[in-house]
Design a protein around this motif. Sequence first.
Motif, PDB file in Angstrom:
ATOM      1  N   SER A 113     -45.141  48.302  76.443  1.00 29.22           N
ATOM      2  CA  SER A 113     -46.087  49.349  76.837  1.00 29.22           C
ATOM      3  C   SER A 113     -45.443  50.335  77.796  1.00 29.22           C
ATOM      4  CB  SER A 113     -47.337  48.725  77.474  1.00 29.22           C
ATOM      5  OG  SER A 113     -47.011  48.026  78.652  1.00 29.22           O
TER       6      SER A 113
ATOM      7  N   ALA B  93     -43.564  52.705  75.480  1.00 25.53           N
ATOM      8  CA  ALA B  93     -44.475  53.576  74.731  1.00 25.53           C
ATOM      9  C   ALA B  93     -45.150  54.599  75.638  1.00 25.53           C
ATOM     10  CB  ALA B  93     -45.517  52.721  74.013  1.00 25.53           C
TER      11      ALA B  93
ATOM     12  N   GLY C 185     -44.575  58.668  75.730  1.00 28.50           N
ATOM     13  CA  GLY C 185     -45.712  59.568  75.539  1.00 28.50           C
ATOM     14  C   GLY C 185     -45.810  60.616  76.626  1.00 28.50           C
TER      15      GLY C 185
ATOM     16  N   CYS D 250     -51.852  58.492  70.421  1.00 26.18           N
ATOM     17  CA  CYS D 250     -51.733  57.036  70.283  1.00 26.18           C
ATOM     18  C   CYS D 250     -52.636  56.650  69.124  1.00 26.18           C
ATOM     19  CB  CYS D 250     -52.191  56.323  71.546  1.00 26.18           C
ATOM     20  SG  CYS D 250     -51.201  56.685  72.982  1.00 26.18           S
TER      21      CYS D 250
ATOM     22  N   ALA E 160     -56.020  51.596  70.065  1.00 23.33           N
ATOM     23  CA  ALA E 160     -55.604  52.954  70.408  1.00 23.33           C
ATOM     24  C   ALA E 160     -55.459  53.124  71.921  1.00 23.33           C
ATOM     25  CB  ALA E 160     -56.606  53.964  69.856  1.00 23.33           C
TER      26      ALA E 160
ATOM     27  N   VAL F  56     -51.962  51.725  74.508  1.00 27.43           N
ATOM     28  CA  VAL F  56     -50.859  52.551  75.007  1.00 27.43           C
ATOM     29  C   VAL F  56     -51.394  53.675  75.896  1.00 27.43           C
ATOM     30  CG1 VAL F  56     -49.056  54.202  74.351  1.00 27.43           C
ATOM     31  CG2 VAL F  56     -49.295  52.046  73.102  1.00 27.43           C
ATOM     32  N   PHE F  57     -52.500  54.292  75.491  1.00 29.26           N
ATOM     33  CA  PHE F  57     -52.975  55.452  76.235  1.00 29.26           C
ATOM     34  C   PHE F  57     -53.437  55.071  77.640  1.00 29.26           C
ATOM     35  CE2 PHE F  57     -56.350  58.377  77.612  1.00 29.26           C
ATOM     36  CZ  PHE F  57     -55.612  59.552  77.648  1.00 29.26           C
TER      37      PHE F  57
ATOM     38  N   PRO G  12     -55.783  59.248  72.664  1.00 27.53           N
ATOM     39  CA  PRO G  12     -55.850  58.223  71.621  1.00 27.53           C
ATOM     40  C   PRO G  12     -56.579  58.765  70.404  1.00 27.53           C
ATOM     41  CG  PRO G  12     -57.533  57.808  73.262  1.00 27.53           C
ATOM     42  CD  PRO G  12     -56.757  59.006  73.741  1.00 27.53           C
TER      43      PRO G  12
ATOM     44  N   ILE H 299     -47.578  57.727  68.482  1.00 25.37           N
ATOM     45  CA  ILE H 299     -47.231  56.357  68.859  1.00 25.37           C
ATOM     46  C   ILE H 299     -48.199  55.417  68.159  1.00 25.37           C
ATOM     47  CG2 ILE H 299     -46.933  54.736  70.772  1.00 25.37           C
ATOM     48  CD1 ILE H 299     -46.650  57.241  72.600  1.00 25.37           C
TER      49      ILE H 299
ATOM     50  N   ASP I 205     -49.131  51.610  67.755  1.00 24.34           N
ATOM     51  CA  ASP I 205     -48.917  50.311  68.390  1.00 24.34           C
ATOM     52  C   ASP I 205     -49.402  49.195  67.475  1.00 24.34           C
ATOM     53  OD1 ASP I 205     -48.191  48.539  70.385  1.00 24.34           O
ATOM     54  OD2 ASP I 205     -50.123  48.663  71.417  1.00 24.34           O
TER      55      ASP I 205
END
Length: 574
Positions: free
Chosen positions: A122, A125, A129, A145, A153, A156-157, A201, A216, A218
């Motif tokens: 993470s 990522a 981002g 994301c 979603a 990562v965001f 996201p 991205i 995930d």
Amino acid sequence: MTWDVDHLADINAYCNDVLTGVKPACRWEILSVQRHIDDLQKDEEFPYIFDESKALKIIRFVELLPHVKGKWAAGRGTSKRIRLELWQKFVLGALFGWVHKDTGLRRFRVAYICVPRKNGKSIIAAGIGLYMLTEDGEYGAEVYCGATSEKQAWEVFRPAQKMAERTPAFRRAYGVTSHARRLECDKRGTKRLPDNSRFEPVIGKPGDGASPSCAILDEVHEHTDDVLYETMITGMGARDQPMLLLITTAGNHVAGPCYSIQQDLQSVLEGSIQNDELFGIVYSIDKDDDWTSEQSLIKANPNFGISVGSDYLKARLRDAVQSPRQQNSFKTKHLNVWVTAKSAWLNMVEWNRQADTSLQLEDFVNDPCYKGLDLSSKLDITSNICVFERMLEGQRHFYIFGRHYLPEERIQEDNNKHYQTWEHQGALIPTDGETIDYDLIQSDIENDVRDLGVRALGFDPWGATQLAQNIQGQQPDLDVIEVPQNYSMSDAMKEFEALLKDGRIHHDGNPALTWMMGNVVAKEVDDGKKIRPVKGDREAKIDGAVATLIAFTIALTGKEPTTSIYETRDIRFL
């Protein structure tokens, strides 16, 4: 300047440790590093160069961000800055440092990073981002994301959003404002970026008019199709140097896009295909490694003892060794191994331990024999199993032999290389033409009844009733018993598992049967009190396993299984 030199030295040290064996590494990690080293040494005709300044820029950027998860993120205002591990510096440096020598644009457009859980993916990522939002020089950057569910979603965001919120200097420099579901850049930042850049996201497809500069995705192993992947790729057409970042662990859906992408990457790393725009690295174990060893944990987890605790991983390993139904989950989450079933029924290490290729059918002609038949459709595998019972030192042992049939035309299909190998080994019996030859199967069963003294034939009534009636007509003294493939098999499955662990299940090592045993998932009801065999994947085959369980069921009970049998008779032969 010293800081920069240390970063480059760390990248070089990582490469050296991987290639010399100082750092335990699987084949795909080694090949990814070797590709980087080989490309550094290519001549002037190679169109790409490694720009150290760009590699350092992304590393320095990420290390200015705070931790927002785990022990280094105690709370707002107290989070420690990120300090990347050597492997993370290599990934970021290689991904952003390689550029086209003429244009200076980034070489890699698709990045596939496959690493077990809790290993700091993470950070990679979220850091990428935020970098692509602010420092990539892209007018009106759009960073997404993407995922198939809202929860995924945000995986990562949310860390990226928290990094931005906990770093006032970052927000001031780039004019970043944080909304509930979006990060935005405007012209107020000291960097004087163009406005309308955003990071958010997205579930499913982005809206009409979206033009991702960075996408991205995930946990791509959870995607059942490549719709989101293709949507992002096609939406990037107007960008000069877009990036599609796929970051995931292994999974069990081998028919999905994630496994296919990994196969493509592995072909690139092996040199069988060329794709200079695809970057990737896989942290896992090799096929001949002992997955139960601590060395395998270290090999597969680059942050072993750092972001993922060694005691935690060792505890999960102990759980998996003791419980077959946890093994596949452990292998995918913590060893990054692709499997074919979400929750394996049997411990396949124990199953393989009990293989004995010296076993001969004729050596058991005087032992009680029970037969199981799982009759497939005319285009699929049909299995005909014999289970023999033998007393050794006062305990019941069971010995399994089988015949597995498949139409010759199915065996010769291009995607059935494993079937062709098994036919060559004698583990799979071809039948002439396009469909199963039921007459051959009936003849084989009748010969076994005559030569082996089969006491009873069990069959799944689905599709096999007519053949069973034909055999009964030819063998009136044979007990022919219906054994449905349902929860009536539960006690027999649990007993089989216990006897296997105790070393009292034996087989001749037939690879087709081993494959089918490994494909069985124990479907549970009543909190696991009852189980039945099902496929872990719709493409998997379990016919041989089902036929074995049918034969084993009647070997245990001697009659058709019903609820009253299991309630009144103890079948745990200890």
